[in-house]
Scaffold this motif. Structure first.
Motif, PDB file in Angstrom:
ATOM      1  N   ARG A 157       0.831  -1.210   0.000  1.00  0.00           N
ATOM      2  CA  ARG A 157       0.000   0.000   0.000  1.00  0.00           C
ATOM      3  C   ARG A 157       0.869   1.265   0.000  1.00  0.00           C
ATOM      4  O   ARG A 157       0.416   2.344   0.358  1.00  0.00           O
ATOM      5  N   GLY A 158       2.115   1.065  -0.359  1.00  0.00           N
ATOM      6  CA  GLY A 158       2.987   2.235  -0.582  1.00  0.00           C
ATOM      7  C   GLY A 158       3.672   2.769   0.662  1.00  0.00           C
ATOM      8  O   GLY A 158       4.281   3.825   0.644  1.00  0.00           O
ATOM      9  N   LEU A 159       3.570   2.030   1.786  1.00  0.00           N
ATOM     10  CA  LEU A 159       4.209   2.502   3.022  1.00  0.00           C
ATOM     11  C   LEU A 159       5.340   1.577   3.416  1.00  0.00           C
ATOM     12  O   LEU A 159       5.244   0.367   3.239  1.00  0.00           O
ATOM     13  N   LYS A 160       6.411   2.152   3.967  1.00  0.00           N
ATOM     14  CA  LYS A 160       7.426   1.251   4.530  1.00  0.00           C
ATOM     15  C   LYS A 160       7.804   1.731   5.942  1.00  0.00           C
ATOM     16  O   LYS A 160       7.599   2.904   6.271  1.00  0.00           O
ATOM     17  N   PHE A 161       8.329   0.817   6.736  1.00  0.00           N
ATOM     18  CA  PHE A 161       8.721   1.158   8.107  1.00  0.00           C
ATOM     19  C   PHE A 161       9.923   2.094   8.080  1.00  0.00           C
ATOM     20  O   PHE A 161      10.743   1.993   7.154  1.00  0.00           O
ATOM     21  N   PRO A 162      10.056   2.994   9.074  1.00  0.00           N
ATOM     22  CA  PRO A 162       9.138   3.196  10.189  1.00  0.00           C
ATOM     23  C   PRO A 162       7.912   4.028   9.789  1.00  0.00           C
ATOM     24  O   PRO A 162       7.986   4.831   8.868  1.00  0.00           O
ATOM     25  N   VAL A 163       6.807   3.788  10.518  1.00  0.00           N
ATOM     26  CA  VAL A 163       5.607   4.610  10.318  1.00  0.00           C
ATOM     27  C   VAL A 163       5.195   5.209  11.668  1.00  0.00           C
ATOM     28  O   VAL A 163       5.554   4.670  12.716  1.00  0.00           O
ATOM     29  N   ILE A 164       4.451   6.304  11.599  1.00  0.00           N
ATOM     30  CA  ILE A 164       3.884   6.857  12.836  1.00  0.00           C
ATOM     31  C   ILE A 164       2.422   6.469  12.866  1.00  0.00           C
ATOM     32  O   ILE A 164       1.720   6.624  11.856  1.00  0.00           O
ATOM     33  N   ALA A 165       1.982   5.920  13.996  1.00  0.00           N
ATOM     34  CA  ALA A 165       0.561   5.617  14.155  1.00  0.00           C
ATOM     35  C   ALA A 165      -0.062   6.739  14.960  1.00  0.00           C
ATOM     36  O   ALA A 165       0.388   7.046  16.072  1.00  0.00           O
ATOM     37  N   LYS A 166      -1.080   7.397  14.373  1.00  0.00           N
ATOM     38  CA  LYS A 166      -1.750   8.515  15.046  1.00  0.00           C
ATOM     39  C   LYS A 166      -3.224   8.170  15.181  1.00  0.00           C
ATOM     40  O   LYS A 166      -3.810   7.641  14.222  1.00  0.00           O
ATOM     41  N   PRO A 167      -3.831   8.487  16.334  1.00  0.00           N
ATOM     42  CA  PRO A 167      -5.271   8.257  16.436  1.00  0.00           C
ATOM     43  C   PRO A 167      -5.983   9.012  15.303  1.00  0.00           C
ATOM     44  O   PRO A 167      -5.648  10.150  15.019  1.00  0.00           O
ATOM     45  N   LEU A 168      -6.931   8.325  14.646  1.00  0.00           N
ATOM     46  CA  LEU A 168      -7.632   8.946  13.512  1.00  0.00           C
ATOM     47  C   LEU A 168      -8.342  10.226  13.956  1.00  0.00           C
ATOM     48  O   LEU A 168      -8.316  11.245  13.281  1.00  0.00           O
ATOM     49  N   VAL A 169      -8.952  10.133  15.144  1.00  0.00           N
ATOM     50  CA  VAL A 169      -9.721  11.271  15.639  1.00  0.00           C
ATOM     51  C   VAL A 169      -8.805  12.241  16.383  1.00  0.00           C
ATOM     52  O   VAL A 169      -8.022  11.842  17.234  1.00  0.00           O
ATOM     53  N   ALA A 170      -8.904  13.504  16.019  1.00  0.00           N
ATOM     54  CA  ALA A 170      -8.136  14.546  16.725  1.00  0.00           C
ATOM     55  C   ALA A 170      -9.153  15.450  17.418  1.00  0.00           C
ATOM     56  O   ALA A 170      -9.553  16.480  16.881  1.00  0.00           O
ATOM     57  N   ASP A 171      -9.595  14.987  18.592  1.00  0.00           N
ATOM     58  CA  ASP A 171     -10.693  15.696  19.260  1.00  0.00           C
ATOM     59  C   ASP A 171     -10.235  16.452  20.500  1.00  0.00           C
ATOM     60  O   ASP A 171     -11.034  16.765  21.386  1.00  0.00           O
ATOM     61  N   GLY A 172      -8.934  16.729  20.600  1.00  0.00           N
ATOM     62  CA  GLY A 172      -8.449  17.527  21.730  1.00  0.00           C
ATOM     63  C   GLY A 172      -8.208  16.724  22.995  1.00  0.00           C
ATOM     64  O   GLY A 172      -7.635  17.242  23.953  1.00  0.00           O
ATOM     65  N   SER A 173      -8.600  15.462  23.007  1.00  0.00           N
ATOM     66  CA  SER A 173      -8.376  14.644  24.202  1.00  0.00           C
ATOM     67  C   SER A 173      -6.898  14.259  24.281  1.00  0.00           C
ATOM     68  O   SER A 173      -6.184  14.268  23.269  1.00  0.00           O
ATOM     69  N   ALA A 174      -6.455  13.893  25.499  1.00  0.00           N
ATOM     70  CA  ALA A 174      -5.057  13.465  25.660  1.00  0.00           C
ATOM     71  C   ALA A 174      -4.802  12.253  24.757  1.00  0.00           C
ATOM     72  O   ALA A 174      -3.744  12.117  24.146  1.00  0.00           O
ATOM     73  N   LYS A 175      -5.821  11.387  24.666  1.00  0.00           N
ATOM     74  CA  LYS A 175      -5.711  10.173  23.857  1.00  0.00           C
ATOM     75  C   LYS A 175      -5.428  10.490  22.384  1.00  0.00           C
ATOM     76  O   LYS A 175      -4.680   9.793  21.709  1.00  0.00           O
ATOM     77  N   SER A 176      -6.015  11.580  21.908  1.00  0.00           N
ATOM     78  CA  SER A 176      -5.877  11.902  20.478  1.00  0.00           C
ATOM     79  C   SER A 176      -4.467  12.384  20.125  1.00  0.00           C
ATOM     80  O   SER A 176      -4.129  12.534  18.957  1.00  0.00           O
ATOM     81  N   HIS A 177      -3.642  12.655  21.164  1.00  0.00           N
ATOM     82  CA  HIS A 177      -2.251  13.074  20.918  1.00  0.00           C
ATOM     83  C   HIS A 177      -1.275  11.918  21.128  1.00  0.00           C
ATOM     84  O   HIS A 177      -0.069  12.095  20.997  1.00  0.00           O
ATOM     85  N   LYS A 178      -1.782  10.740  21.541  1.00  0.00           N
ATOM     86  CA  LYS A 178      -0.884   9.604  21.824  1.00  0.00           C
ATOM     87  C   LYS A 178      -0.466   8.919  20.539  1.00  0.00           C
ATOM     88  O   LYS A 178      -1.269   8.291  19.859  1.00  0.00           O
ATOM     89  N   MET A 179       0.800   9.052  20.212  1.00  0.00           N
ATOM     90  CA  MET A 179       1.297   8.525  18.939  1.00  0.00           C
ATOM     91  C   MET A 179       2.266   7.388  19.218  1.00  0.00           C
ATOM     92  O   MET A 179       2.814   7.287  20.316  1.00  0.00           O
ATOM     93  N   SER A 180       2.524   6.565  18.201  1.00  0.00           N
ATOM     94  CA  SER A 180       3.669   5.671  18.351  1.00  0.00           C
ATOM     95  C   SER A 180       4.433   5.576  17.054  1.00  0.00           C
ATOM     96  O   SER A 180       3.860   5.627  15.966  1.00  0.00           O
ATOM     97  N   LEU A 181       5.732   5.493  17.240  1.00  0.00           N
ATOM     98  CA  LEU A 181       6.637   5.337  16.118  1.00  0.00           C
ATOM     99  C   LEU A 181       6.840   3.833  15.986  1.00  0.00           C
ATOM    100  O   LEU A 181       7.348   3.182  16.908  1.00  0.00           O
ATOM    101  N   VAL A 182       6.378   3.282  14.888  1.00  0.00           N
ATOM    102  CA  VAL A 182       6.397   1.825  14.713  1.00  0.00           C
ATOM    103  C   VAL A 182       7.548   1.453  13.777  1.00  0.00           C
ATOM    104  O   VAL A 182       7.585   1.884  12.627  1.00  0.00           O
ATOM    105  N   TYR A 183       8.488   0.660  14.314  1.00  0.00           N
ATOM    106  CA  TYR A 183       9.698   0.339  13.553  1.00  0.00           C
ATOM    107  C   TYR A 183       9.533  -0.872  12.641  1.00  0.00           C
ATOM    108  O   TYR A 183      10.210  -0.986  11.630  1.00  0.00           O
TER     109      TYR A 183
END
Ligand SMILES: Nc1ncnc2c1ncn2[C@@H]1O[C@H](COP(=O)(O)OP(=O)(O)OP(=O)(O)O)[C@@H](O)[C@H]1O
Ligand SMILES: O=P(O)(O)O[C@H]1[C@H](OP(=O)(O)O)[C@@H](OP(=O)(O)O)[C@@H](O)[C@@H](O)[C@@H]1OP(=O)(O)O
Ligand SMILES: [Mg+2]
Ligand SMILES: [Mg+2]
Length: 372
Positions: free
Chosen positions: A138-164
């Protein structure tokens, strides 16, 4: 230009308490007052319709209830400007639709070899999809950043991970956006927009990932709001002092490009108050990628924000007779330039509507807020 003696404007603000503490500084209140503008807190415990009178309402509150309150208030007070329209803001609450708008910007003149775009990204809605997903296909290679789809201002919506690697995918909690991690020298550019004012500041970002080390890195790394980490709160008055990165070597992107992107976004989204994050793609010298757009960001971290915001309120309040705010997009200059298409940059000589396209209507005939 000063307002004739006696005439005052009321700007109602509806903000969460943390935002209120950072944005509504005494300095802002006083500078606005000198320009005959009174900033008045909207009590979120009471119906908006019972409050006022206001000439302008600014807000950053999430949820259907608040939208309903604004709609009722507008119906009853058609002359009151609401900045910005909740429908327009909504687009920024989803990390796919948020960046899609950058792809829709056309005809931005770029200097030779300068280009802009967004990182490759895909949305994943279901946990079962994650593990047997063929990222490369699908055109992506590691590393990727996983971001919550919803950006609703909650602390959860800022929790990201760098996936190796593939192991790191198992911990993800969809719906998430998987976005290619682009090495960018550990510096991010935050571009603040207030109407037609544009200011770029540098901040620290995630360090580059060396591809050769990828194999030895463990699944994933979690992080949250990296670019705000060096932000300190002064004791007593909750004043934010941003330690903007001054590494003395990273040049900011060409200002003309940033101003053109800002104008394009304002027009395309119908928003006046936002910032966008830009990184420089280390693989391709002068390629800039927009990675995030935030509604009503932390303006208090912007130098002289009190003057910038007061001038903006003043301009908006003094355009109300025309029922429109001139966005001054300067689209009728030479239209040959670069057009952003996919992740490619192509030349374009497309015709651009001038006149009407340069203006954003804030209210319709009945003077209800409308989307552009
Ligand atoms: N595609 C990318 N490539 C490299 N680094 C990235 C990428 N996307 C995000 N980052 C890094 O991760 C950080 C957080 O990402 P992003 O800005 O999307 O999150 P956010 O929580 O919405 O941030 P904000 O606090 O600005 O709202 C960025 O500031 C940047 O350091
Ligand atoms: O205070 P708020 O909740 O609006 O937080 C916003 C924060 O501003 P703050 O500095 O006032 O915290 C912004 O910081 P800068 O980009 O300007 O650095 C950015 O992180 C937004 O994404 C946040 O909005 P959210 O995405 O959470 O809605
Ligand atoms: Mg960001
Ligand atoms: Mg954000």
């Amino acid at each position: 230009m000063e307002e004739p003696m006696g005439r005052r404007f009321a700007v109602g603000y509806a903000l969460a308490s943390k935002k209120q503490a950072s944005f509504i500084q005494i300095s802002l209140i006083n500078i606005a007052k000198e320009k005959s503008i009174d900033l008045i807190k909207i009590d979120l415990e009471k119906p908006l319709i019972e409050q006022g009178p206001f000439n302008l309402v600014i807000h950053k509150i999430y949820g259907a209830q608040w939208r309903q309150q604004l709609a009722e208030y507008s119906a009853k007070n058609p002359n009151v400007l609401i900045i910005d329209s909740p429908d327009a803001i909504e687009r920024l609450h989803n990390r796919i639709s948020m960046l899609q708008v950058v792809m829709e910007l056309s005809v931005i003149e770029c200097e030779d070899a300068v280009s802009f775009g967004i990182p490759k990204q895909i949305a994943v809605y279901d946990a079962s999809e994650v593990l047997d997903m063929n990222l490369e296909g699908r055109g992506l290679k590691f590393p990727v950043i996983a971001k919550p789809l919803v950006a609703d201002g909650s602390a959860k919506s800022h929790k990201m991970s760098l996936v190796y690697n593939r192991d790191g995918l198992s911990k993800l909690k969809p719906p998430v956006v998987l976005q290619e991690f682009v090495n960018h020298g550990g510096v991010i550019f935050k571009v603040y927009v207030v109407g037609d004012y544009v200011k770029c500041v540098k901040r620290k970002s995630l360090p580059d990932v060396n591809e050769e080390n990828l194999g030895s890195l463990k699944g994933s790394l979690s992080f949250s709001q990296v670019s705000n980490l060096n932000c300190v709160e002064r004791s007593g008055d909750s004043y934010y002092k941003m330690m903007d990165l001054d590494d003395g070597k990273t040049e900011i992107p060409p200002m003309k490009l940033l101003v053109d992107i800002a104008s394009g976004l304002r027009r395309a989204m119908g928003l006046h108050l936002f910032n966008f994050d830009v990184i420089r793609d280390d693989r391709i010298g002068n390629r800039y990628l927009v990675i995030d757009i935030n509604y009503f960001p932390g303006y208090a971290k912007m130098p002289s924000y009190e003057h910038v915001l007061t001038d903006f309120f003043w301009d908006v309040l003094n355009h109300t007779n025309k029922k429109e705010i001139d966005l001054d997009l300067d689209l009728d200059s030479d239209t040959s330039g670069c057009k952003n298409e996919g992740s490619m940059l192509v030349s374009s000589n497309a015709d651009v509507d001038d006149g009407a396209a340069n203006r954003i209507l804030v209210v319709d005939e009945k003077e209800n807020p409308i989307q552009v």
